[in-house]
Design a protein around this motif. Structure first.
Motif: not given
Length: 141
Positions: A57, A65, A113, A117, A120
């Motif tokens: 990340l 990823l 992204l 994120t 995650y």
């Protein structure tokens, strides 16, 4: 593919690669089956993958990823046998973790992204919630 089938395929592959070619029949009775990983070993692999995801990340490495998130989702499937004795709450947390890992892999494939994120964070929250719950149960017993 069910977790049991994935585990069976993994075991078959391990056995196939550990028996020397041409000696499978001779050593059939002498070869010990490979041992399955225990829960602590699986958790260590999952933790390493999660660390790799955080690293990816930070570097915007979408390939890493996707690979690591996909691996985490597959680990969840392949290790279903470890959850056989767990509670319904544990199963709910395990499904949440798998969905978050799959979402993370999808966002990485899209090169999103921010989405990766957030997935995650969701995955990490599911880890913390499950481990907190599990520790609480162990202390109560």
């Amino acid at each position: 593919m069910s977790g049991v089938r994935v585990t069976g395929l993994i075991l078959a592959a391990v056995i196939a690669f550990t028996v020397p070619h041409g000696q499978a029949q001779v050593q059939k009775d002498k070869v010990d089956p490979p041992s399955l990983p225990n829960e602590a070993q699986v958790m260590q692999v999952k933790l390493k993958r999660a660390h790799s995801i955080l690293d990816a990340l930070a570097k915007e490495d979408f390939k890493s990823l996707e690979e690591n998130a996909t691996a985490l989702a597959r680990i969840s499937d392949a290790t279903a046998f470890l959850r056989a004795y767990k509670t319904e709450e544990y199963e709910i947390n395990a499904r949440h973790f798998k969905r978050a890992a799959q979402t993370l892999a999808a966002r990485a494939a899209d090169k999103n992204l921010d989405g990766a994120t957030l997935a995650y964070i969701d995955m990490t929250m599911s880890c913390v919630k499950c481990h907190t719950s599990f520790r609480g149960r162990k202390q109560d017993q």
